[in-house]
Write an enzyme that holds these catalytic residues in place. Structure first.
Site, PDB file in Angstrom:
ATOM      1  CD1 TRP A 124      -2.376  -1.441   2.691  1.00 33.24           C
ATOM      2  CD2 TRP A 124      -2.385  -2.035   0.538  1.00 33.24           C
ATOM      3  NE1 TRP A 124      -3.221  -2.510   2.559  1.00 33.24           N
ATOM      4  CE2 TRP A 124      -3.240  -2.903   1.238  1.00 33.24           C
ATOM      5  CE3 TRP A 124      -2.241  -2.224  -0.837  1.00 33.24           C
ATOM      6  CZ2 TRP A 124      -3.942  -3.935   0.633  1.00 33.24           C
ATOM      7  CZ3 TRP A 124      -2.936  -3.261  -1.459  1.00 33.24           C
ATOM      8  CH2 TRP A 124      -3.770  -4.091  -0.738  1.00 33.24           C
ATOM      9  CG  ASN A 239      -6.858  -3.354  -2.442  1.00 36.66           C
ATOM     10  OD1 ASN A 239      -6.444  -4.275  -3.149  1.00 36.66           O
ATOM     11  ND2 ASN A 239      -7.471  -3.564  -1.279  1.00 36.66           N
ATOM     12  CD  GLU A 240      -9.730  -6.907  -3.228  1.00 39.18           C
ATOM     13  OE1 GLU A 240     -10.409  -6.635  -2.210  1.00 39.18           O
ATOM     14  OE2 GLU A 240      -9.238  -8.031  -3.438  1.00 39.18           O
ATOM     15  CE1 TYR A 325      -7.071 -14.057  -1.196  1.00 37.98           C
ATOM     16  CE2 TYR A 325      -8.106 -12.423  -2.630  1.00 37.98           C
ATOM     17  CZ  TYR A 325      -7.053 -12.816  -1.814  1.00 37.98           C
ATOM     18  OH  TYR A 325      -5.970 -11.978  -1.638  1.00 37.98           O
ATOM     19  CD  GLU A 367      -5.434  -8.683  -2.942  1.00 39.42           C
ATOM     20  OE1 GLU A 367      -6.282  -9.433  -2.402  1.00 39.42           O
ATOM     21  OE2 GLU A 367      -5.398  -7.457  -2.738  1.00 39.42           O
ATOM     22  CD1 TRP A 411      -3.605 -12.268   2.052  1.00 43.27           C
ATOM     23  CD2 TRP A 411      -3.458 -10.408   0.845  1.00 43.27           C
ATOM     24  NE1 TRP A 411      -3.850 -11.225   2.904  1.00 43.27           N
ATOM     25  CE2 TRP A 411      -3.766 -10.048   2.176  1.00 43.27           C
ATOM     26  CE3 TRP A 411      -3.312  -9.381  -0.102  1.00 43.27           C
ATOM     27  CZ2 TRP A 411      -3.943  -8.733   2.588  1.00 43.27           C
ATOM     28  CZ3 TRP A 411      -3.488  -8.069   0.307  1.00 43.27           C
ATOM     29  CH2 TRP A 411      -3.796  -7.762   1.631  1.00 43.27           C
TER      30      TRP A 411
END
Length: 562
Positions: A124, A239-240, A325, A367, A411
């Site tokens: 970040w 981010n996302e 994920y 990720e 991740w």
């Protein structure tokens, strides 16, 4: 990612029987990742300078010389050769670097990753809280900025490229919520929406000002200006990012177009990407209906307001990205089947590679991960190894075919001094950063997590054990505020509208697109070193992956003398 925690207890007899197994596990995962990370075919054709996008200027960095990464004809290029990579995510870098007593964790994490052959880290470049980097709109804390300087300088000294994200969709580290409060001069997010971050002119200008301040920062450790530093491989606009309730994806598309063009004005030689999770939208209806996660949840993903193909087709975006994920996205529709989740992982990666090839841009799985706290510890660890190997196999096939460049960042990779709060952490040379008693306790924790293991909302000086407490301690009023801010009602209305549109034929389905034939390849996993840890197999997968990618890239001499 946001926080995730899930696991159940194991029988005492299983724990006893697993001791020898755990002695070999960590080692295998990381080893395989590393082998895949450096697989890169040699680009034989000459490059036209007018068609090359670059990430900076060449610079000597102690023991390593980080050359700029460019893009030419679908390919990341470095030193005149194709560049494919394996790397990792680690959100705590900025936070640790600003604490003198914990700064060593930054160096240890990067060094361990580099020793394993990883070449890219994602972290970040934001902390939009009163005690963070941007303490108020346009007001930056110099001490924290120096911490970011340190992270980049340490990365350069260890030969590690970095991808930096500029703002968070999730509430961790302030995120878009802080901008909305700033631009509306409101002390709370009540009666406000995340959509305002994308549409409010004041919010947009505040974000541009922050981007410019960060990109034009001169590093106090090495004197390099960020937008000229070859250490920085690229920038995530966010981010996302999502905009729930907007099936068209227009709002986020307009924002990405505007901000990517602005970023190109500030950092002309650096690479820019979106930071999205990779959900398909209505510009590719059959992918949106058939390739998003789950068997009957296509409407929910479309209604998040994102569109992988549309966003990455914008001229200011240099390479495509997605996240993955399986444990969180398809565990329910897969009914817990590891095989089903592996199939999803394979198709998700393959479909994004296929679409990236059609767009003519490199692809990075920014990720991905699997938690060891989703069930029996041994089974969860073996499942994670399967997911890692599935990802790296797909990536290796794409890299070997020389059609486009690929990279993958799992991740997450952590120092042994940092606990594994969510089960997604991979350690090198140890286990969960604690003693055996802590391990057993962690493996038996139960509870439902949020959507992703995102950054944390910890203030400087607070104990890290509070990192994930934000999710578990919210009262119902705060949860409602979060749901309202992220357009929960609009999202539900959007889902109903989409299902009605499909029933009436307004949105038509079609057969699932078949991926191109892939090149068959075999992978022989070899131990990286003898370690007594349950992460060994994951370590082995990572290390072998990195080794393969180095060979594909013909850049072994840059890092190792195999």
């Amino acid at each position: 990612m946001g926080s995730k925690v899930k696991s159940r207890s194991r029988l005492r007899s299983a724990r006893m029987a697993s001791t020898a197994w755990r002695d070999l596990a960590c080692h295998a995962v990381l080893a395989t990742v590393l082998a895949f990370a450096c697989l890169r075919p040699l680009l034989a054709t000459a490059t036209d300078a007018s068609d090359v996008r670059s990430v900076g200027m060449e610079s000597d960095t102690g023991g390593f010389s980080l050359s700029p990464v460019t893009i030419n004809n679908n390919m990341f290029m470095k030193n005149g050769k194709e560049f494919h990579f394996i790397g990792f995510n680690q959100y705590y870098m900025l936070d640790k670097a600003r604490r003198d007593e914990e700064r060593h964790i930054v160096d240890e994490t990067i060094k361990d990753a580099r020793d394993l052959g990883m070449t890219v880290m994602r972290t970040w470049a934001f902390d939009d809280r009163p005690d963070g980097l941007q303490v108020n709109a346009g007001v930056f804390d110099e001490q924290t900025f120096r911490a970011l300087d340190y992270v980049l300088d340490s990365s350069a000294r260890h030969g590690m490229h970095v991808i930096l994200a500029l703002v968070n969709y999730w509430p961790d580290y302030g995120g878009m919520e802080s901008y909305v409060k700033w631009c509306t001069d409101s002390p709370t997010i009540a009666n406000h929406s995340v959509s305002e971050f994308y549409t409010n002119p004041i919010c947009r200008q505040m974000y541009k000002n922050a981007m410019k301040t960060i990109m034009t920062r001169r590093n106090t450790y090495n004197g390099r200006v960020y937008n000229e530093d070859p250490t920085i491989l690229g920038w995530d606009l966010a981010n996302e990012p999502r905009n729930p309730g907007d099936p068209s994806g227009n709002t986020l598309a307009y924002w990405i177009e505007e901000m990517s063009q602005f970023a190109k004005l500030i950092s002309r030689g650096q690479l820019i990407t979106t930071g999205v999770e990779g959900f398909f939208g209505l510009t590719t209806p059959n992918l949106a209906l058939n390739s998003n996660p789950g068997s009957d949840e296509w409407d929910s993903w479309i209604c998040e307001g994102t569109d992988f193909v549309r966003f990455h087709n914008l001229p200011g975006i240099d390479f495509t990205v997605a996240h993955m994920y399986p444990d969180l996205w398809v565990q329910k529709p897969c009914n817990g089947s590891d095989y089903c989740m592996k199939l999803f992982a394979s198709r998700w990666v393959d479909t994004h590679i296929e679409q990236s090839l059609m767009l003519g841009k490199p692809f990075v799985l920014e990720e991905f991960g699997s938690s060891t706290k989703t069930g029996d510890y041994i089974d969860s660890m073996e499942h994670r190894e399967d997911i890692f190997e599935t990802v790296f196999t797909e990536m290796e096939e794409a890299a070997a075919a020389s059609h486009l460049s690929v990279g993958s960042l799992f991740w997450s990779f952590s120092s042994l001094h940092y606990p594994d709060y969510d089960g997604f952490t991979v350690y090198y040379g140890g286990e969960e950063g604690g003693n055996g008693n802590e391990q057993q306790s962690n493996h038996q924790n139960t509870g439902a997590g949020a959507e992703t293991p995102q950054g944390t909302d910890v203030q400087p000086g607070e104990d890290d054990s509070l990192d994930y407490v934000w999710y578990s301690l919210q009262d119902q009023n705060q949860k409602q505020l979060q749901n309202d801010f992220r357009n929960l009602k609009k999202h539900k209305q959007c889902s109903k509208y989409l299902r009605k549109s499909v029933r009436e034929g307004v949105i038509t389905t079609s057969f699932r697109e078949k991926p191109d034939d892939v090149i068959a390849s075999t992978t022989t996993l070899v131990p990286f070193q003898k370690l007594e840890t349950s992460h060994d197999d994951t370590i082995n997968i990572i290390a072998n992956a990195a080794k393969k990618f180095r060979k594909l890239s013909r850049q072994d001499s840059q890092y190792f003398h195999d």
